[in-house]
Design an enzyme around this catalytic site. Structure first.
Site, mmCIF file in Angstrom:
data_model
loop_
_atom_site.group_PDB
_atom_site.id
_atom_site.type_symbol
_atom_site.label_atom_id
_atom_site.label_comp_id
_atom_site.label_asym_id
_atom_site.label_seq_id
_atom_site.Cartn_x
_atom_site.Cartn_y
_atom_site.Cartn_z
ATOM 1 N N ARG A 1 36.977 42.912 42.614
ATOM 2 C CA ARG A 1 37.686 43.310 41.390
ATOM 3 C C ARG A 1 37.512 44.803 41.183
ATOM 4 N NH1 ARG A 1 33.498 41.676 36.460
ATOM 5 N NH2 ARG A 1 31.699 42.650 37.413
ATOM 6 N N CYS B 1 44.470 50.587 43.286
ATOM 7 C CA CYS B 1 44.886 51.987 43.342
ATOM 8 C C CYS B 1 45.666 52.290 42.065
ATOM 9 C CB CYS B 1 45.786 52.224 44.558
ATOM 10 S SG CYS B 1 46.586 53.836 44.459
ATOM 11 N N HIS C 1 24.675 34.068 35.568
ATOM 12 C CA HIS C 1 24.577 35.102 34.526
ATOM 13 C C HIS C 1 24.414 34.433 33.166
ATOM 14 C CE1 HIS C 1 25.750 38.339 31.836
ATOM 15 N NE2 HIS C 1 25.693 39.189 32.842
ATOM 16 N N CYS D 1 40.095 56.121 44.471
ATOM 17 C CA CYS D 1 40.873 55.680 45.626
ATOM 18 C C CYS D 1 41.281 56.919 46.431
ATOM 19 C CB CYS D 1 42.104 54.929 45.135
ATOM 20 S SG CYS D 1 43.267 54.512 46.436
ATOM 21 N N CYS E 1 47.375 58.582 46.203
ATOM 22 C CA CYS E 1 46.395 59.314 45.391
ATOM 23 C C CYS E 1 46.280 60.767 45.867
ATOM 24 C CB CYS E 1 45.044 58.615 45.414
ATOM 25 S SG CYS E 1 45.056 57.107 44.420
ATOM 26 N N ASN F 1 39.511 46.071 32.508
ATOM 27 C CA ASN F 1 38.076 45.854 32.323
ATOM 28 C C ASN F 1 37.301 46.907 33.093
ATOM 29 O OD1 ASN F 1 36.016 43.987 31.161
ATOM 30 N ND2 ASN F 1 35.340 43.976 33.293
ATOM 31 N N GLU F 2 36.393 47.549 32.416
ATOM 32 C CA GLU F 2 35.484 48.507 33.058
ATOM 33 C C GLU F 2 36.181 49.325 34.141
ATOM 34 O OE1 GLU F 2 31.882 46.396 34.200
ATOM 35 O OE2 GLU F 2 31.148 46.539 32.157
ATOM 36 N N GLU G 1 30.156 43.994 25.286
ATOM 37 C CA GLU G 1 29.450 42.996 26.094
ATOM 38 C C GLU G 1 27.948 43.225 25.972
ATOM 39 O OE1 GLU G 1 30.464 42.821 30.250
ATOM 40 O OE2 GLU G 1 32.597 43.065 29.865
ATOM 41 N N CYS H 1 43.813 57.000 48.902
ATOM 42 C CA CYS H 1 45.008 56.651 49.677
ATOM 43 C C CYS H 1 46.020 57.807 49.659
ATOM 44 C CB CYS H 1 45.645 55.383 49.123
ATOM 45 S SG CYS H 1 46.578 55.659 47.621
HETATM 46 C C1 GLA Z 1 30.423 43.654 33.358
HETATM 47 C C2 GLA Z 1 31.794 43.011 33.380
HETATM 48 C C3 GLA Z 1 31.772 41.548 33.134
HETATM 49 C C4 GLA Z 1 30.599 40.894 33.822
HETATM 50 C C5 GLA Z 1 29.341 41.549 33.357
HETATM 51 C C6 GLA Z 1 28.095 40.938 33.926
HETATM 52 O O1 GLA Z 1 30.091 44.259 32.201
HETATM 53 O O2 GLA Z 1 32.697 43.615 32.491
HETATM 54 O O3 GLA Z 1 32.979 41.013 33.599
HETATM 55 O O4 GLA Z 1 30.733 41.020 35.196
HETATM 56 O O5 GLA Z 1 29.355 42.883 33.752
HETATM 57 O O6 GLA Z 1 26.952 41.500 33.358
HETATM 58 ZN ZN ZN Z 2 45.296 55.235 45.777
#
Ligand code: GLA
Ligand code: ZN
Length: 707
Positions: A114, A118, A363, A158, A163, A152-153, A312, A160
């Protein structure tokens, strides 16, 4: 300012992946019961749910999501809906391989994992537009929807071809289409690295060009720009369907890849993911908590007029640290309440229900595989839910901070990349945190800000190791001090400009030598076993009292004091010491030994209505506490020394102040001079509050004109 007018109080919730449990409606039904029992009023849905939402191209399957959102809402639980773009379905990578990132040698990844798309790929952006539009069309008007959570995060680079081209375009913009301007800025005469055209500039491949430090820092700026552009593309896509639904994206700890001070402008609220590693043998819990408080303060300071979100945190434990240790009883609440104490209006978790398989099956989660509410962690979560409800009135209140620490991402990058000092001990983050810790010991919570931020609310600003100066910062510091500010800088101040070219004519550059009344001529790197000390002089020394150092026969004289005549406390120096010259500032400490003996180590220069302080060597901050106390006195900021391990912070709303006390140790702690009405935790008796191990208390006090 409340983040969510729909909710009466603080948010308690977290990431929830019903998409992994669609064949178990019984479990999904039970989950809602448990959520209510734990005081969970908000869930984040859809993170990584792309394959469930669009199992094959253009086949949008959103009924399951609609049903879950409806059921949650009917049960009084609100929704933060994520775009699923943090991970891609197999069909997408199969059909559009350009969506997969290339690594730092330019080699394309395989499908999997995940956070590895790119961000320049046009085909990938087309697919993102399609899924985001489908989600917005279906859910933007849902009464339970509080906010969009973008991807997410976001992270990583990249290398490529798309880029590379985007990088070259970005450089053309930055250097006005003038390759000579770039050649100058990057000092490309070195090793014959001159470019004739922008089209010759590759990304800094690991097996290519990495010796141009100006290029390296620009690359990270470009990557920040690209990630922000991608995030804005998602926001614009959602807002094209319905404007004004608030957005956030979850930031990470002291994340290195992108300059969050740039990204922060484009989201409505700042959110971040907080994963402290408690109960370490080599680091005390109270230090771990200070590191976390530093991060909370950084994220709070990005939008200081409003609360932030702890998006989180882990119920119980994580599964990706070197040792995955459970938090001891009570620690869950402490970590949760620290976020609120430092200005968060949310306590959210990854994850609400533990996944059954794949890499995160072990987790921590609110609901474990055992599937009952009768677990230690569930009960601690439920207690936290009840306690958040008990202090609901703090929602929307904000911190008020008059001290700040400067923290610039490009300074961090440039300092780490500079081939000098010791890579073992540069420790920029730790140095900033040490200064933060000293203020916190004195009961003062600083903001963590960029040098480009608005400084007008601050009376004290500290700039640890501010090696790289943005344009105009010299002037800004001079004005700040002239107008009465206390500004403290350390070794490594102002060595280079924004392109990493060394400032000529003496450090600190940009005219700051005058503000501090000194120049730095050498910086020495110490071995861990070197024994160097400085002496804090009982009386400020005047540079006019200094003689010439013996070894300086032909050079300009630098201040050198007679060691036998200077008395005061001896303090150990670690890692770095600068040799100062042309000192006109008052000298507060001198080196005691080694070749810099007798020369100034800490100075204070009255400049306009304020003071510019300079600490030329690395020392433990509590060893120079009198300097902090004097700065606070000069700035008119109240301070009291708190017991070690006790954190005290405040939040304000109209005519009310909320004081939070956190015991970050495994022993009971007592603190004096506590006032107000207890909203949570033990009451104070005669101003004396005793907190149990890891205990928390919140007090409410009436104040005038508090905001
Ligand atoms: C990150 C991600 C989550 C999960 C947690 C695990 O913060 O955003 O999807 O993987 O870590 O701690
Ligand atoms: Zn790229």
């Amino acid at each position: 300012m409340k983040i969510f007018p729909q909710l009466p109080g603080l948010v308690h919730g977290g990431d929830y992946n019903p998409d992994q449990w669609l064949d178990r409606p019984d479990i999904l039904e039970k989950d809602i019961e448990y959520f209510k029992e734990a005081g969970i009023n908000c869930v984040t849905l859809g993170v990584f749910a792309w394959a469930a939402e669009e199992p094959t191209e253009d086949d949008f399957q959103l009924d399951w999501l609609a049903q879950i959102m409806d059921r949650l809402y009917q049960n009084g639980i609100y929704i933060i809906l994520a775009t699923p773009t943090g991970a891609r379905p197999a069909w997408l990578d199969e059909k559009y391989p350009e969506a997969m990132r290339c690594d730092e040698r330019g080699v394309r990844n395989h499908h999997g994992l995940r956070h590895n798309h790119c961000m320049s790929s046009p085909a990938f952006r087309d697919r993102v537009r399609a899924i985001d539009t489908a989600l917005a069309e279906r859910f933007a008007d849902h009464p339970g929807l509080l906010m969009w959570h973008i991807s997410n995060e976001l992270g990583g680079y990249c290398y490529c071809e798309h880029c590379k081209y985007a990088w070259q375009e970005w450089l053309r913009g930055r250097y006005h289409d003038d390759i000579e301007e770039l050649n100058k800025a990057w000092w490309t005469g070195f090793w014959s690295h001159r470019f004739n055209d922008f089209s010759q500039i590759e990304p800094p491949y690991a097996n290519g060009e990495t010796a141009l430090l100006g290029m390296n820092v620009d690359w990270r700026r470009f990557e920040t720009f690209l990630a922000t552009d991608f995030m804005r593309f998602e926001i614009d896509t959602l807002h094209a369907v319905k404007p004004d639904v608030p957005v956030t994206t979850n930031f990470m700890e002291l994340f290195y890849d992108y300059d969050y001070n740039y990204m922060k402008e484009f989201v409505d609220y700042i959110s971040w993911d907080n994963y402290p590693e408690m109960h370490r043998t080599e680091v005390s819990d109270s230090r771990t908590m200070i590191e976390r408080s530093f991060m909370h303060s950084m994220f709070r300071s990005m939008k200081p007029d409003r609360p932030f979100m702890m998006m989180e945190s882990a119920p119980g434990l994580v599964n990706w640290k070197p040792y995955n240790k459970y938090r001891r009883p009570g620690v869950h609440e402490l970590i949760s309440m620290q976020a609120v104490a430092d200005g968060s209006d949310t306590v959210q978790y990854f994850q609400l229900r533990k996944s059954r398989g794949a890499s995160e099956q072990w987790h921590g989660a609110v609901i474990d595989h055992i599937g009952t509410d009768d677990t230690r962690i569930f009960k601690e979560v439920a207690k936290t839910g009840a306690d958040l409800a008990a202090i609901a009135e703090v929602t929307g209140s904000v911190a008020k901070n008059e001290a700040a620490i400067l923290y610039d991402w490009d300074n961090r990058w440039a300092l780490d990349d500079a081939q000098m000092l010791s890579n073992e001990t540069k420790n920029f983050d730790e140095t900033c945190t040490n200064i933060y810790e000293e203020f916190m010991r004195l009961g003062v919570c600083p903001n963590i800000i960029s040098s480009d931020a608005d400084w007008s609310h601050y009376r004290i600003i500290c700039a640890p190791m501010l090696y790289l100066l943005h344009d105009g910062i010299g002037r800004k510091i001079a004005d700040f001090v002239k107008n009465g500010g206390q500004f403290l800088a350390t070794y490594c101040m102002g060595y280079v400009d924004k392109t990493t070219l060394a400032n000529l004519g003496g450090f600190p550059g940009q005219g700051l030598s005058e503000v501090f009344g000194l120049k730095s001529e050498e910086i020495d790197t110490l071995y861990p076993e070197d024994n160097v000390n400085l002496r804090l002089s009982d009386q400020p020394l005047k540079p006019t009292d200094a003689g010439k150092p013996e070894w300086s026969s032909s050079a300009e004289p630098i201040s050198c004091f007679d060691l036998t005549k200077v008395t005061g406390k001896s303090v150990a120096v670690h890692d770095y010491e600068e040799l100062l010259r042309d000192v006109t500032a008052d000298v507060l400490a001198i080196y005691e030994n080694d070749y810099m003996a007798g020369t100034p180590a800490i100075t204070r220069n009255a400049y306009g209505k304020g003071c510019a302080w300079y600490v030329a060597a690395r020392v433990d901050q509590d060893d120079i506490r009198p300097i902090y106390e004097e700065m606070l006195d000069n700035a008119g900021i109240d301070h009291t020394l708190l017991p070690e391990g006790l954190e005290k912070t405040s939040r304000y709303s109209d005519n009310v102040r909320y004081d939070f006390y956190l015991n970050c140790t495994a022993e009971p702690l007592t603190v004096e001079n506590v006032s107000g009405t207890a909203l949570l935790g033990p009451a104070a008796e005669g101003g004396r509050l005793t907190l149990p191990p890891y205990g928390v208390a919140v007090f409410k006090i009436g104040v005038r004109n508090s905001v």
